[in-house]
Write an enzyme that holds these catalytic residues in place. Structure first.
Site, short mmCIF file in Angstrom:
data_model
loop_
_atom_site.label_atom_id
_atom_site.label_comp_id
_atom_site.label_asym_id
_atom_site.label_seq_id
_atom_site.Cartn_x
_atom_site.Cartn_y
_atom_site.Cartn_z
N LYS A 1 0.81 -1.22 0.00
CA LYS A 1 0.00 0.00 0.00
C LYS A 1 0.84 1.27 0.00
O LYS A 1 2.02 1.26 0.36
CB LYS A 1 -1.01 -0.03 1.16
CG LYS A 1 -2.19 -0.96 0.80
CD LYS A 1 -3.30 -0.99 1.78
CE LYS A 1 -4.40 -1.94 1.23
NZ LYS A 1 -5.41 -2.27 2.23
N ARG B 1 -3.64 -10.38 4.63
CA ARG B 1 -4.05 -10.34 3.21
C ARG B 1 -2.89 -9.76 2.40
O ARG B 1 -2.59 -8.57 2.52
CB ARG B 1 -5.31 -9.48 3.09
CG ARG B 1 -5.88 -9.41 1.69
CD ARG B 1 -7.08 -8.46 1.63
NE ARG B 1 -7.65 -8.43 0.30
CZ ARG B 1 -7.19 -7.65 -0.68
NH1 ARG B 1 -6.16 -6.85 -0.48
NH2 ARG B 1 -7.76 -7.68 -1.87
N1 HH2 Z 1 -7.49 -3.93 0.70
C1 HH2 Z 1 -7.80 -3.91 -0.61
C2 HH2 Z 1 -8.89 -4.64 -1.09
N2 HH2 Z 1 -9.62 -5.42 -0.26
N3 HH2 Z 1 -10.02 -6.28 1.90
C3 HH2 Z 1 -9.72 -6.33 3.20
N4 HH2 Z 1 -10.43 -7.11 4.04
N5 HH2 Z 1 -8.69 -5.59 3.73
C4 HH2 Z 1 -7.91 -4.77 2.95
O1 HH2 Z 1 -6.99 -4.11 3.49
C5 HH2 Z 1 -8.21 -4.71 1.55
C6 HH2 Z 1 -9.30 -5.47 1.05
C7 HH2 Z 1 -6.99 -3.08 -1.55
O2 HH2 Z 1 -5.92 -3.82 -2.07
P1 HH2 Z 1 -5.89 -4.54 -3.51
O3 HH2 Z 1 -6.93 -5.60 -3.62
O4 HH2 Z 1 -4.51 -5.02 -3.74
O5 HH2 Z 1 -6.16 -3.37 -4.52
P2 HH2 Z 1 -7.45 -2.93 -5.34
O6 HH2 Z 1 -8.54 -2.58 -4.39
O7 HH2 Z 1 -6.96 -1.74 -6.14
O8 HH2 Z 1 -7.85 -4.08 -6.21
#
Ligand code: HH2
Length: 259
Positions: free
Chosen positions: A204, A239
């Site tokens: 992040k 995660r």
């Molecule tokens: N962060 C993201 C998405 N889903 N779910 C939970 N429970 N906790 C988190 O911190 C979280 C999440 C964001 O990360 P990412 O999936 O890598 O990116 P994007 O939302 O751009 O797909």
């Protein structure tokens, strides 16, 4: 928990696994690296990401959920939409990871209750489009804690068994660098609610900033540092994109703490 993003625009791996075959292969590789859960998502939550229709989200995630579940992996569906969650649970997912904590679609709680699924309820200030515009709190940790307690009470009032609820402080969701650090520093206060705590720091932006402006591809050291810290403070689900290296770090940390 290994991240399987089936999106064109996720902040660190958007477009890499947009084809179902590539996403299934990626999920399988993460499971081989040691992921106990594969978190499949079809809509980016990064600030300013374009909203995705139910049809498009289903088209992206459903074949991936189906194949990974058929391969006997434990699958969670990262969605805020009732129809997507229902189809994914029907296709073999057993966990709903809802970054809105049942705020965007309150009927999701009843679905999770009825199908006896697990759920992740995450804190976010407002909604993805605007969450990073000058986020403010009196005391970020107590406000996030009160929010999670309230969402847990809502979920159980809708029939979800408390044993099936995991909580997540929502690192990066309507938080400054200092807010994220404070939440990690005092994560034990969130753990004290008494439910398993999920943390998502992987790659992040705050990690890039703290390392002097590193891009997503160079944020693994910060990812490892924060996951080890969160583990020490009582988190139990991590995660991440880089399952193997984080798991090695957690295993070493666990061996050290056990002495
Ligand atoms: N962060 C993201 C998405 N889903 N779910 C939970 N429970 N906790 C988190 O911190 C979280 C999440 C964001 O990360 P990412 O999936 O890598 O990116 P994007 O939302 O751009 O797909």
């Amino acid at each position: 928990m290994g991240i399987v993003n089936v999106t064109p625009d996720s902040f660190s791996d958007g477009g890499l696994f947009l084809e179902a075959d590539a996403a299934v292969e990626h999920g399988t590789a993460l499971a081989e690296e040691g992921a106990a859960i594969l978190d499949v998502g079809g809509e980016s939550t990064r600030p300013g990401a374009a909203p995705v229709s139910v049809e498009e989200e289903l088209r992206r995630v459903l074949p991936v959920v189906e194949s990974l579940a058929e391969l006997e992996h434990r699958v969670s569906i990262d969605t805020t939409k009732l129809a997507v969650a229902r189809a994914a649970l029907d296709a073999g997912a057993t966990i709903v990871n809802d970054v809105s904590a049942f705020r965007f679609d309150p009927d999701l709680a009843g679905l999770v209750a009825q199908l006896e699924a697990h759920c992740v309820l995450m804190h976010m200030l407002g909604e993805p489009r605007t969450m990073q515009k000058d986020p403010r709190y009196e005391d970020v940790v107590s406000e996030v804690k009160a929010f999670l307690e309230e969402r847990l009470a809502f979920a159980t009032s809708e029939g979800v068994s408390e044993e099936r609820v995991w909580l997540d402080p929502g690192i990066g969701f309507g938080k400054t660098v200092e807010h994220n650090l404070e939440l990690l520093r005092r994560l034990d206060e969130i753990v004290a609610i008494g439910r398993p705590v999920v943390v998502g720091t992987s790659r992040k932006a705050f990690l890039g900033r703290l390392a002097g402006g590193k891009p997503e591809s160079e944020r693994l050291p910060g990812t490892i540092a924060t996951n080890v810290m969160a583990f020490e403070r009582g988190a139990s689900i991590f995660r991440v994109h880089d399952v193997g290296p984080v798991l090695d770090a957690l295993n070493v940390a666990a061996a050290t703490f056990d002495q």
